[in-house]
Design an enzyme around this catalytic site. Sequence first.
Site: not given
Ligand SMILES: Nc1ncnc2c1ncn2[C@@H]1O[C@H](COP(=O)(O)OP(=O)(O)OP(=O)(O)O)[C@@H](O)[C@H]1O
Ligand SMILES: O=P(O)(O)OC[C@H]1O[C@](O)(CO)[C@@H](O)[C@@H]1O
Ligand SMILES: [Mg+2]
Length: 367
Positions: A13, A77, A120, A142, A288, A290
């Site tokens: 995100g 993705g 990621t 988060d 969003h 936020q």
């Molecule tokens: N446990 C995991 N193992 C491997 N890939 C993951 C896992 N969790 C999420 N992904 C992949 O990582 C990418 C982003 O994951 P996620 O939505 O958790 O974002 P993030 O990088 O943690 O950032 P945010 O939580 O702030 O959105 C996506 O492509 C998702 O499919």
């Molecule tokens: O943009 P999306 O797919 O609605 O994802 C929302 C999620 O992404 C975040 O904004 C960041 O991980 C979380 O706080 C929330 O649960």
């Molecule tokens: Mg995350």
Amino acid sequence: MALKRVGILTGGGDCSGLNAVIRAVTRTAIIQYGAEVVGLEDGFDGLVFNRTMPLTTRSTKDILTLGGTILGTTNKGNPFAYREFDDRGEIVVRDLSAQAMATFRSLELDCLFVVGGEGTLELGYKFQQMGMPVVGIPKTIDNDLFGTDYTFGFQTAVQVACDAMDRLHTTGRSHDRVMILEVMGRNAGWIALEAGLAGGAHIILIPEIPYNLDNVVTKIRHRIRGKSPFSIIMVAEGAREEGGERITQGTAGTRLQGVEQLGGIGFHLANQIRERIPLEVRTTVLGHIQRGGSPTAFDRVLGTRLGAAAVDAAARGDFGTMVALKTPDIVLVPLSELAGLCRTVPVDHQLLRAAEATGVNLGRGAM
Ligand SMILES: Nc1ncnc2c1ncn2[C@@H]1O[C@H](COP(=O)(O)OP(=O)(O)OP(=O)(O)O)[C@@H](O)[C@H]1O
Ligand SMILES: O=P(O)(O)OC[C@H]1O[C@](O)(CO)[C@@H](O)[C@@H]1O
Ligand SMILES: [Mg+2]
């Protein structure tokens, strides 16, 4: 090592401060090391499908204050399990990691800066294990990453949520209502806790402490008997009642992700409370908002420090690491220590102690 050509992507995100990082990486790589900088578009999709853009001091010159990411991002993705619709509309899952590695090699990159949250960065770690030199940069509203005091984007989200609390205070007090604010954070209560404290919430409900409804209602009734009958409740999207489940909106709209989309606890809680008190109850879901908009000064500075330190780490050959804030320093943490972990609020955290010591109800124990 001499850096000739480096790549950068933003994944997960979006949040405020991503462009400050992109700018800092680009400027440091060019000004300090004379390197070329390649931006990969839309997270790991850019690497899988070879979608790039050149980054220069000129192309990044006005982005320090800009929200979002000029590179684009996605929280879908996963290249190791890429989900697509086939001709019949069925979902097929393919491992495209070799394709991503091939792009990396064809671009002749010395390293990849992976800017993301725990999801990621776990992907970055997997590519590191396949031989790609990776340096991670911790991002997410988060604040749920281990190894760093704060992720950038978090402070901005807290400020936005705090501003919303201030506004709910004036309208809630005027109408003698119970006002509920639902904020993001996935399974961690950091945003709710810090913004709740900053915004003077009377009740803060976080995922780490399943709430007892009687407790919450007792606190509201106590305030009704006092001189300020209104109450302000901060609730994290991942919060749940004791013995209850987290409330979700089902899977993400495209069905290509499969990850649960949280949300709805604010309205659920309002229905629970409404039946038991004589006041009106209203819910606001911040959503969003936020994640959008210009970063706070703190996040601009943190993003700039992390970006510059990441390039220095790459120049030293310190790959397989994440740059992190360990106040007052920027340090390196091995990606292997972070992979797959989510940092939630410890139930004995000092922030919780400060909240309860000052009379905030956390849905547990005494008022
Ligand atoms: N446990 C995991 N193992 C491997 N890939 C993951 C896992 N969790 C999420 N992904 C992949 O990582 C990418 C982003 O994951 P996620 O939505 O958790 O974002 P993030 O990088 O943690 O950032 P945010 O939580 O702030 O959105 C996506 O492509 C998702 O499919
Ligand atoms: O943009 P999306 O797919 O609605 O994802 C929302 C999620 O992404 C975040 O904004 C960041 O991980 C979380 O706080 C929330 O649960
Ligand atoms: Mg995350």
